[in-house]
Write a protein that holds these residues in place. Structure first.
Motif, short mmCIF file in Angstrom:
data_model
loop_
_atom_site.label_atom_id
_atom_site.label_comp_id
_atom_site.label_asym_id
_atom_site.label_seq_id
_atom_site.Cartn_x
_atom_site.Cartn_y
_atom_site.Cartn_z
N VAL A 135 -20.10 -12.08 -15.38
CA VAL A 135 -19.54 -13.10 -14.49
C VAL A 135 -18.06 -13.31 -14.81
N ILE A 136 -17.73 -13.30 -16.10
CA ILE A 136 -16.33 -13.46 -16.53
C ILE A 136 -15.50 -12.27 -16.05
N VAL A 137 -16.05 -11.06 -16.20
CA VAL A 137 -15.35 -9.85 -15.78
C VAL A 137 -15.14 -9.85 -14.26
N ILE A 138 -16.18 -10.21 -13.52
CA ILE A 138 -16.09 -10.25 -12.06
C ILE A 138 -15.07 -11.30 -11.63
N PHE A 139 -15.09 -12.46 -12.29
CA PHE A 139 -14.12 -13.50 -11.98
C PHE A 139 -12.70 -12.99 -12.22
N GLY A 140 -12.49 -12.31 -13.35
CA GLY A 140 -11.16 -11.76 -13.65
C GLY A 140 -10.72 -10.73 -12.62
N ALA A 141 -11.66 -9.87 -12.19
CA ALA A 141 -11.33 -8.86 -11.19
C ALA A 141 -10.97 -9.51 -9.85
N LEU A 142 -11.74 -10.51 -9.46
CA LEU A 142 -11.46 -11.20 -8.20
C LEU A 142 -10.15 -11.98 -8.28
N LEU A 143 -9.89 -12.59 -9.42
CA LEU A 143 -8.63 -13.32 -9.60
C LEU A 143 -7.44 -12.36 -9.54
N GLY A 144 -7.57 -11.21 -10.21
CA GLY A 144 -6.50 -10.21 -10.17
C GLY A 144 -6.25 -9.70 -8.76
N THR A 145 -7.32 -9.47 -8.01
CA THR A 145 -7.19 -9.02 -6.63
C THR A 145 -6.53 -10.09 -5.77
N TYR A 146 -6.92 -11.32 -5.97
CA TYR A 146 -6.34 -12.44 -5.22
C TYR A 146 -4.84 -12.57 -5.53
N LEU A 147 -4.49 -12.51 -6.82
CA LEU A 147 -3.09 -12.64 -7.21
C LEU A 147 -2.27 -11.48 -6.65
N TYR A 148 -2.83 -10.28 -6.65
CA TYR A 148 -2.12 -9.15 -6.06
C TYR A 148 -1.87 -9.41 -4.57
N GLY A 149 -2.86 -9.94 -3.87
CA GLY A 149 -2.70 -10.26 -2.46
C GLY A 149 -1.58 -11.25 -2.22
N LEU A 150 -1.44 -12.22 -3.13
CA LEU A 150 -0.37 -13.20 -3.01
C LEU A 150 0.99 -12.60 -3.31
N LEU A 151 1.05 -11.68 -4.27
CA LEU A 151 2.33 -11.18 -4.76
C LEU A 151 2.73 -9.81 -4.22
N LYS A 152 1.87 -9.15 -3.44
CA LYS A 152 2.14 -7.75 -3.07
C LYS A 152 3.46 -7.57 -2.32
N ASP A 153 3.86 -8.53 -1.53
CA ASP A 153 5.12 -8.40 -0.79
C ASP A 153 6.34 -8.52 -1.70
N LYS A 154 6.17 -9.13 -2.87
CA LYS A 154 7.27 -9.30 -3.80
C LYS A 154 7.32 -8.18 -4.85
N LEU A 155 6.28 -7.37 -4.93
CA LEU A 155 6.23 -6.30 -5.92
C LEU A 155 6.90 -5.04 -5.41
N PRO A 156 7.48 -4.26 -6.33
CA PRO A 156 8.09 -2.99 -5.88
C PRO A 156 7.02 -1.99 -5.55
N HIS A 157 7.05 -1.51 -4.33
CA HIS A 157 6.08 -0.50 -3.90
C HIS A 157 6.82 0.76 -3.61
#
Length: 137
Positions: A115-137
């Motif tokens: 549950v902790i691992v899944i929460f971390g994965a979902l949080l990381g995915t969510y944060l990427y979604g928030l920050l993807k436009d600001k990250l160098p691609h």
């Protein structure tokens, strides 16, 4: 009822993952320590099967469940982002002993720490979604 085929596919995936021992923390640690070929064989089989599937999809112009032609857009040729992303993914995999598929299979096995691992994965995915436009691609 429309989602039944997806539920059955998920159950089949879970059975295959558990029977092949691909969800085993021990097997994953063996792989990262280069002590066993087991996981490399599973991953290699998946890569070959995936390449064959893509070849057949392109050759026979297959369509998806909504009757749309399956297309594969060209990949970006800048490899830096793939190396950084793969490194982050690999570190998470090595630290937790699970990549996204086995996380849920292990939770189904009753390993509640997932549950902790899944929460971390979902949080990381969510944060990427928030920050993807600001990250160098």
């Amino acid at each position: 009822m429309k989602s039944l085929k997806y539920i059955l596919a998920g159950i089949l995936f879970g059975i295959i993952m558990s029977k092949s021992e691909a969800v085993s923390w021990f097997r994953i640690q063996e792989m990262f320590r280069f002590q066993s070929f087991h996981m490399y064989g599973i991953i290699g089989t998946a890569v070959v099967l995936g390449a064959l599937s893509v070849f057949l999809i392109k050759k026979f112009h297959l369509k998806d469940s909504e009757n749309q032609l399956i297309q594969f857009p060209e990949k970006d040729k800048r490899y830096k982002k793939y190396i950084i992303g793969g490194t982050i993914f690999g570190l998470g995999w090595a630290l937790t002993g699970a990549c996204p598929g086995p996380m849920f299979v292990n939770l189904g096995y009753g390993y509640l720490t997932m549950v902790i691992v899944i929460f971390g994965a979902l949080l990381g995915t969510y944060l990427y979604g928030l920050l993807k436009d600001k990250l160098p691609h």
